[in-house]
Design a protein around this motif. Structure first.
Motif, short mmCIF file in Angstrom:
data_model
loop_
_atom_site.label_atom_id
_atom_site.label_comp_id
_atom_site.label_asym_id
_atom_site.label_seq_id
_atom_site.Cartn_x
_atom_site.Cartn_y
_atom_site.Cartn_z
N ASN A 20 0.86 -1.19 0.00
CA ASN A 20 0.00 0.00 0.00
C ASN A 20 0.89 1.24 0.00
O ASN A 20 1.69 1.42 0.92
CB ASN A 20 -0.92 0.00 1.22
CG ASN A 20 -2.05 0.99 1.08
OD1 ASN A 20 -1.81 2.18 0.95
ND2 ASN A 20 -3.28 0.51 1.08
N HIS A 67 -8.96 -3.83 3.88
CA HIS A 67 -7.93 -3.83 4.92
C HIS A 67 -8.22 -5.06 5.79
O HIS A 67 -9.35 -5.55 5.83
CB HIS A 67 -8.02 -2.57 5.78
CG HIS A 67 -7.98 -1.30 4.99
ND1 HIS A 67 -6.91 -0.93 4.21
CD2 HIS A 67 -8.90 -0.31 4.86
CE1 HIS A 67 -7.15 0.24 3.65
NE2 HIS A 67 -8.36 0.64 4.02
N PRO A 100 -2.92 -2.81 5.73
CA PRO A 100 -3.70 -2.05 4.76
C PRO A 100 -3.89 -2.85 3.48
O PRO A 100 -3.09 -3.74 3.16
CB PRO A 100 -2.85 -0.80 4.52
CG PRO A 100 -1.48 -1.14 4.94
CD PRO A 100 -1.59 -2.24 5.96
N TRP A 165 -3.27 6.45 9.55
CA TRP A 165 -3.88 6.15 8.26
C TRP A 165 -4.67 7.37 7.78
O TRP A 165 -5.84 7.53 8.08
CB TRP A 165 -4.81 4.95 8.37
CG TRP A 165 -4.09 3.64 8.33
CD1 TRP A 165 -2.78 3.40 8.57
CD2 TRP A 165 -4.68 2.37 8.05
NE1 TRP A 165 -2.52 2.06 8.45
CE2 TRP A 165 -3.67 1.39 8.13
CE3 TRP A 165 -5.98 1.95 7.73
CZ2 TRP A 165 -3.89 0.05 7.90
CZ3 TRP A 165 -6.21 0.61 7.52
CH2 TRP A 165 -5.18 -0.33 7.58
#
Length: 167
Positions: A20, A67, A100, A165
């Motif tokens: 990611n 996720h 992720p 995040w």
């Protein structure tokens, strides 16, 4: 729950496993040391559902549309994240690892009693992707389109996910 040592790191696209580009892997070390049987209930309460219990596959795979959180209910293991040249991570009962979308993961070795509880934000049904050049463009597009969850699987309305995040 106990106060966890927390660490995070990014994994680079290795040409076969996309990982990611925007979100780091987060590891909560020992957060469930005092109650590994409470992992699933905590995930579900914090809107990480679709939970299951079992092991980690012994081949590289990832989910391009979801996720994933894994909480170690028992035992210990070495897991390889990010592809062949990725990060080896030692996991023990009570640890939680937040992956992720796009993060490759593979079991290298585990104790006989190694068991994880897995879950997904809002119960998303994850796909299963392996090293596949033909599906790469689609996987990259799906990873880019995944929203950041509204809750941390361990801490709910607070916690590392909400700090680390951000897209």
């Amino acid at each position: 729950m106990v106060a966890a040592n927390e660490r995070s790191f990014f994994l680079k696209d290795d040409g076969q496993i996309p990982n990611n580009p925007d979100l780091p892997v987060i590891i909560y070390e020992g957060v469930f040391n005092d109650n590994p049987n409470g992992i699933e209930e905590t995930f579900n309460r914090n809107k990480w559902t679709g939970s299951w219990s079992g092991g980690v596959f012994d081949y590289h795979h990832y989910h391009s549309n979801a996720h994933e959180v894994l909480g170690v209910k028992s035992g210990n293991a070495t897991v390889l994240l990010g592809g062949d040249a990725g990060e080896r991570v030692e996991l023990r009962a009570g640890d939680v690892i937040l992956l992720p979308a796009g993060t490759g993961h593979k079991l290298i070795k585990g104790s006989e009693d190694f068991e994880v509880v897995g879950a997904y934000p809002e119960g998303t049904s994850p796909n299963m992707r392996e090293k596949d050049p033909a599906g790469r463009a689609q996987s990259l597009q799906e990873i880019r389109n995944i929203l950041v969850p509204e809750t941390d699987p361990v801490y709910g309305d607070s916690g590392p996910l909400l700090r680390k995040w951000m897209k």
